[in-house]
Design a protein around this motif. Sequence first.
Motif, mmCIF file in Angstrom:
data_model
loop_
_atom_site.group_PDB
_atom_site.id
_atom_site.type_symbol
_atom_site.label_atom_id
_atom_site.label_comp_id
_atom_site.label_asym_id
_atom_site.label_seq_id
_atom_site.Cartn_x
_atom_site.Cartn_y
_atom_site.Cartn_z
ATOM 1 N N LYS A 1 -11.049 -9.235 -5.597
ATOM 2 C CA LYS A 1 -11.615 -8.017 -6.181
ATOM 3 C C LYS A 1 -13.051 -7.802 -5.709
ATOM 4 C CE LYS A 1 -13.265 -9.578 -10.679
ATOM 5 N NZ LYS A 1 -13.089 -9.352 -12.119
ATOM 6 N N GLY A 2 -13.430 -6.522 -5.682
ATOM 7 C CA GLY A 2 -14.773 -6.162 -5.235
ATOM 8 C C GLY A 2 -15.754 -6.106 -6.388
ATOM 9 N N THR A 3 -17.025 -6.067 -6.063
ATOM 10 C CA THR A 3 -18.060 -6.016 -7.098
ATOM 11 C C THR A 3 -18.089 -4.661 -7.811
ATOM 12 O OG1 THR A 3 -19.699 -5.349 -5.453
ATOM 13 C CG2 THR A 3 -19.543 -7.715 -5.972
ATOM 14 N N LYS A 4 -17.687 -3.594 -7.106
ATOM 15 C CA LYS A 4 -17.685 -2.254 -7.712
ATOM 16 C C LYS A 4 -16.284 -1.810 -8.130
ATOM 17 C CE LYS A 4 -22.024 -0.801 -6.431
ATOM 18 N NZ LYS A 4 -22.678 0.091 -5.532
ATOM 19 N N GLY A 5 -15.261 -2.392 -7.510
ATOM 20 C CA GLY A 5 -13.884 -2.007 -7.812
ATOM 21 C C GLY A 5 -12.941 -2.573 -6.774
ATOM 22 N N THR A 6 -11.662 -2.331 -6.988
ATOM 23 C CA THR A 6 -10.650 -2.910 -6.114
ATOM 24 C C THR A 6 -9.538 -1.897 -5.855
ATOM 25 O OG1 THR A 6 -11.105 -5.058 -7.126
ATOM 26 C CG2 THR A 6 -9.118 -4.890 -5.781
ATOM 27 N N LEU A 7 -9.224 -1.716 -4.584
ATOM 28 C CA LEU A 7 -8.109 -0.869 -4.166
ATOM 29 C C LEU A 7 -6.924 -1.767 -3.848
ATOM 30 C CD1 LEU A 7 -6.875 1.847 -3.263
ATOM 31 C CD2 LEU A 7 -7.877 1.408 -0.998
ATOM 32 N N VAL A 8 -5.833 -1.566 -4.569
ATOM 33 C CA VAL A 8 -4.583 -2.266 -4.296
ATOM 34 C C VAL A 8 -3.590 -1.223 -3.815
ATOM 35 C CG1 VAL A 8 -2.686 -3.624 -5.268
ATOM 36 C CG2 VAL A 8 -5.020 -3.987 -6.091
#
Length: 184
Positions: free
Chosen positions: A35-42
């Motif tokens: 996961k990213g620090t700002k959000g996550t694209l799955v």
Amino acid sequence: MAQTPSNNILLGTLAPDFKLKDTNSSFEYSFTDLKGTKGTLVMFICNHCPFVLHVIEEVVMIANDYRVQGIGVIAISSNDVTKFPQDSPELMTEFAFTHKINFPYLYDENQEVAKAFDAACTPDFYLFDNQDRLFYHGQLDDSRPGNGITLSGSDLRNAIDSLIYNRNIKNPQKPSIGCNIKWK
């Protein structure tokens, strides 16, 4: 070519965790690992779907544009490789190399992750915030194979920008359209 829409999923839904093998590296990763620090694209994709082939270049550009801004990017293939051998892990590695996918392309062999996400089609895009809550679930843009609309990634880009810059999404979330996931 059959057209399957993505399922309607309640925004704010917590991201399901998982542990899957990355066909690019042979490592196993969880949602938390990637996961990213700002959000996550799955995104649920596969190698042979004409809808995925239509958008893959734009998807890779979006991943490259936003990973540096704190968005984690994860691709998952959940298709039954017995019936669709062109989606095998070995060919996923080749597909990733051919299309310059330099983010994890995970193999969901038992299809449990696709079921946990209630994924329906390829491509199917889920954008989670930094609290792992669903912020956007919808299409890349209005372009489809053969419909003459230029590929832009506008819907997904707008959603990611809205997440990063703490804005409301401007347009309604339209379902993604693609090939159905090939269930066992």
